[in-house]
Motif scaffolding. Sequence first.
Motif, PDB file in Angstrom:
ATOM      1  N   LEU A  33       2.249 -12.058 -10.422  1.00 34.04           N
ATOM      2  CA  LEU A  33       2.107 -10.675  -9.963  1.00 34.04           C
ATOM      3  C   LEU A  33       0.706 -10.434  -9.408  1.00 34.04           C
ATOM      4  O   LEU A  33       0.549  -9.824  -8.345  1.00 34.04           O
ATOM      5  N   LEU A  34      -0.311 -10.934 -10.099  1.00 41.86           N
ATOM      6  CA  LEU A  34      -1.684 -10.800  -9.605  1.00 41.86           C
ATOM      7  C   LEU A  34      -1.838 -11.504  -8.256  1.00 41.86           C
ATOM      8  O   LEU A  34      -2.479 -10.975  -7.348  1.00 41.86           O
ATOM      9  N   ALA A  35      -1.237 -12.689  -8.128  1.00 37.49           N
ATOM     10  CA  ALA A  35      -1.321 -13.432  -6.865  1.00 37.49           C
ATOM     11  C   ALA A  35      -0.661 -12.652  -5.728  1.00 37.49           C
ATOM     12  O   ALA A  35      -1.200 -12.588  -4.615  1.00 37.49           O
ATOM     13  N   THR A  36       0.483 -12.035  -6.010  1.00 37.42           N
ATOM     14  CA  THR A  36       1.176 -11.243  -4.991  1.00 37.42           C
ATOM     15  C   THR A  36       0.353 -10.018  -4.612  1.00 37.42           C
ATOM     16  O   THR A  36       0.227  -9.685  -3.426  1.00 37.42           O
ATOM     17  N   MET A  37      -0.207  -9.352  -5.611  1.00 46.00           N
ATOM     18  CA  MET A  37      -1.031  -8.171  -5.323  1.00 46.00           C
ATOM     19  C   MET A  37      -2.266  -8.557  -4.505  1.00 46.00           C
ATOM     20  O   MET A  37      -2.660  -7.826  -3.595  1.00 46.00           O
ATOM     21  N   LYS A  39      -2.464 -11.187  -2.459  1.00 50.98           N
ATOM     22  CA  LYS A  39      -1.955 -11.541  -1.124  1.00 50.98           C
ATOM     23  C   LYS A  39      -1.704 -10.287  -0.289  1.00 50.98           C
ATOM     24  O   LYS A  39      -1.939 -10.280   0.919  1.00 50.98           O
ATOM     25  N   ASN A  40      -1.254  -9.213  -0.940  1.00 49.50           N
ATOM     26  CA  ASN A  40      -0.959  -7.950  -0.251  1.00 49.50           C
ATOM     27  C   ASN A  40      -2.192  -7.060  -0.085  1.00 49.50           C
ATOM     28  O   ASN A  40      -2.076  -5.940   0.428  1.00 49.50           O
ATOM     29  N   GLY A  41      -3.340  -7.541  -0.520  1.00 52.02           N
ATOM     30  CA  GLY A  41      -4.585  -6.804  -0.316  1.00 52.02           C
ATOM     31  C   GLY A  41      -4.804  -5.646  -1.270  1.00 52.02           C
ATOM     32  O   GLY A  41      -5.672  -4.807  -1.030  1.00 52.02           O
ATOM     33  N   LEU A  42      -4.042  -5.592  -2.368  1.00 55.82           N
ATOM     34  CA  LEU A  42      -4.196  -4.499  -3.325  1.00 55.82           C
ATOM     35  C   LEU A  42      -5.322  -4.757  -4.319  1.00 55.82           C
ATOM     36  O   LEU A  42      -5.921  -3.823  -4.845  1.00 55.82           O
ATOM     37  N   THR A  62      -8.829  -2.885  -4.631  1.00 56.85           N
ATOM     38  CA  THR A  62      -9.343  -2.613  -3.283  1.00 56.85           C
ATOM     39  C   THR A  62      -9.034  -1.162  -2.908  1.00 56.85           C
ATOM     40  O   THR A  62      -8.320  -0.461  -3.632  1.00 56.85           O
ATOM     41  N   SER A  63      -9.519  -0.734  -1.767  1.00 58.55           N
ATOM     42  CA  SER A  63      -9.202   0.621  -1.306  1.00 58.55           C
ATOM     43  C   SER A  63      -7.698   0.753  -1.043  1.00 58.55           C
ATOM     44  O   SER A  63      -7.100   1.791  -1.324  1.00 58.55           O
ATOM     45  N   ALA A  64      -7.075  -0.325  -0.534  1.00 57.57           N
ATOM     46  CA  ALA A  64      -5.611  -0.295  -0.347  1.00 57.57           C
ATOM     47  C   ALA A  64      -4.910  -0.193  -1.698  1.00 57.57           C
ATOM     48  O   ALA A  64      -3.889   0.492  -1.829  1.00 57.57           O
ATOM     49  N   GLY A  65      -5.464  -0.851  -2.699  1.00 52.56           N
ATOM     50  CA  GLY A  65      -4.910  -0.765  -4.045  1.00 52.56           C
ATOM     51  C   GLY A  65      -5.049   0.631  -4.621  1.00 52.56           C
ATOM     52  O   GLY A  65      -4.140   1.135  -5.293  1.00 52.56           O
TER      53      GLY A  65
END
Length: 95
Positions: A33-37, A39-42, A62-65
Amino acid sequence: MILAQEPEYGYGLSTKLNHYGLSEIPKGTIYPLLATMEKNGLIEGRMKPSDEGPDRKYFFITSAGQAAKADFIEQWNQLAASVTKLINEESTDEN
């Protein structure tokens, strides 16, 4: 939500999830889950030294997160309000 408060590494995150009653989440689920987040820039992972052994990868939101978190909270609140309304109306109908 946890990472919005402070950066954390995988095992530390798992420990904090346990504190919130989420102990049923398999430990092997957290890292993918951390890897996916990431990868998605969160979130962003950064290696930091550890006093207890090898360097650890800490995750920072991140700001996107932050934006995704705000969106999730808004959706959750709408869902909670709808479910509460449904329960209250169902209770009233039973009386």
